[in-house]
Design an enzyme around this catalytic site. Sequence first.
Site, PDB file in Angstrom:
ATOM      1  N   ASP A 155      74.601  20.421  79.787  1.00  0.00           N
ATOM      2  CA  ASP A 155      75.615  21.131  79.012  1.00  0.00           C
ATOM      3  C   ASP A 155      75.310  22.633  79.007  1.00  0.00           C
ATOM      4  OD1 ASP A 155      77.846  21.276  77.335  1.00  0.00           O
ATOM      5  OD2 ASP A 155      76.668  20.954  75.506  1.00  0.00           O
ATOM      6  N   HIS A 156      76.269  23.434  79.465  1.00  0.00           N
ATOM      7  CA  HIS A 156      76.126  24.903  79.502  1.00  0.00           C
ATOM      8  C   HIS A 156      74.882  25.362  80.250  1.00  0.00           C
ATOM      9  CE1 HIS A 156      79.495  25.912  76.845  1.00  0.00           C
ATOM     10  NE2 HIS A 156      79.172  24.815  76.173  1.00  0.00           N
ATOM     11  N   ASP A 214      78.132  27.327  83.208  1.00  0.00           N
ATOM     12  CA  ASP A 214      78.885  28.210  82.313  1.00  0.00           C
ATOM     13  C   ASP A 214      78.781  29.661  82.758  1.00  0.00           C
ATOM     14  OD1 ASP A 214      80.114  29.594  80.328  1.00  0.00           O
ATOM     15  OD2 ASP A 214      78.951  28.742  78.680  1.00  0.00           O
ATOM     16  N   GLU A 226      83.709  26.564  83.279  1.00  0.00           N
ATOM     17  CA  GLU A 226      84.549  27.042  82.162  1.00  0.00           C
ATOM     18  C   GLU A 226      85.230  28.344  82.521  1.00  0.00           C
ATOM     19  OE1 GLU A 226      82.765  26.828  78.226  1.00  0.00           O
ATOM     20  OE2 GLU A 226      83.633  28.760  77.666  1.00  0.00           O
ATOM     21  N   HIS A 285      82.658  26.183  69.246  1.00  0.00           N
ATOM     22  CA  HIS A 285      81.398  25.483  68.957  1.00  0.00           C
ATOM     23  C   HIS A 285      81.049  25.690  67.485  1.00  0.00           C
ATOM     24  CE1 HIS A 285      80.832  26.412  73.379  1.00  0.00           C
ATOM     25  NE2 HIS A 285      80.702  25.100  73.341  1.00  0.00           N
ATOM     26  N   HIS A 325      85.458  21.607  74.544  1.00  0.00           N
ATOM     27  CA  HIS A 325      84.179  21.844  73.864  1.00  0.00           C
ATOM     28  C   HIS A 325      84.466  22.113  72.393  1.00  0.00           C
ATOM     29  CE1 HIS A 325      81.257  22.609  77.312  1.00  0.00           C
ATOM     30  NE2 HIS A 325      82.383  22.233  77.885  1.00  0.00           N
ATOM     31  N   GLY A 326      83.454  21.953  71.544  1.00  0.00           N
ATOM     32  CA  GLY A 326      83.646  22.236  70.117  1.00  0.00           C
ATOM     33  C   GLY A 326      84.492  21.181  69.443  1.00  0.00           C
ATOM     34  N   GLY A 327      84.224  19.915  69.745  1.00  0.00           N
ATOM     35  CA  GLY A 327      85.060  18.825  69.234  1.00  0.00           C
ATOM     36  C   GLY A 327      84.866  18.509  67.755  1.00  0.00           C
ATOM     37  N   THR A 335      77.963  19.182  66.709  1.00  0.00           N
ATOM     38  CA  THR A 335      77.834  19.639  65.326  1.00  0.00           C
ATOM     39  C   THR A 335      78.040  18.508  64.322  1.00  0.00           C
ATOM     40  OG1 THR A 335      78.570  21.809  66.023  1.00  0.00           O
ATOM     41  CG2 THR A 335      78.663  21.373  63.666  1.00  0.00           C
TER      42      THR A 335
HETATM   43 ZN   LIG Z   1      80.205  23.733  74.792  1.00  0.00          ZN
END
Ligand SMILES: [Zn+2]
Length: 290
Positions: free
Chosen positions: A82-83, A104, A134, A181, A209-211, A234
């Site tokens: 991830d990233h 990213d 992205e 995020h 992203h940032g779900g 998160t």
């Molecule tokens: Zn992300």
Amino acid sequence: MPLVTMKSVLDRAYKHGYAVGAFNVVNIEFLEAIIETAEERQSPVILSIGEAHFPYIKLENICPAIHAMAAQSPVPIALNLDHGGSFEVIIRAIRNGFTGVMYDGSKLRFEENVANTREIVKLCRPVGVTVEAELGAVGGDEGGGLMSKIDTSLFTDPHQAADFVRLTAIDALAVAIGNAHGKYKGEPMLDFDRLETIRKAVNIPLVLHGGSGISSKDFKQAIGRGIAKINIFTGMSQSALSAAQKFLNTGVEKYHAYPQLMRSIKDAVKKTVSEQIEIFGSSGEAGHQF
Ligand SMILES: [Zn+2]
């Protein structure tokens, strides 16, 4: 079964109108929680390890456990970086048997993001590793830091997205449409018209992203417009923290309380993962060919 490629998981989700959760692994409790829940829900799943979490989890230590657990599991599991921000990190992920990487380059100029992403695709394609990239910039802090900021000028431009996908030949595109995020400040406002236009322009699986913090109604709208992968961290982190707080507030003093604390954290994370899988519509989709 052995780990499957992230592309096989995403292509099927995209085609059949559901999304697969990409849940961040930060320790063995999170890892077990994610896999056990995916098995209970009969759902394909993506394990994500973020470069932002490298100070807390060492790939060379956790990856053998991931491969062993996937091999014993009946559900399709993909392992995603991830990233990833550099070639070095991507190579390290490939070396550790990842089946997908998210490069990213979103903070770079368009041309530079294209050039780097193309190189990453060149590295990954021959070894069957899926590439997500992205365009635009998702707000907030990738490590799940607490406050998000949305900047509409950084939303993904649909025309640019079409050029980006054509020039890089990536497998999946992460979009910025009001998602962030960390914890949202107020209600998240997603730009669904933009998402629809992006989907028509690129026609590959899209990634949100940032779900954590997005309503189930909005998730369903997003999935109906091409979102096939949803990143969650998160929400899991918050569930773990409140479970820990609750447990410690009970005033336990027994010598074996620490393993019980770990267990209560794992149970809380499982509950969150389970709720998300249900909303994403991937329950019961594990039995198909991947
Ligand atoms: Zn992300």
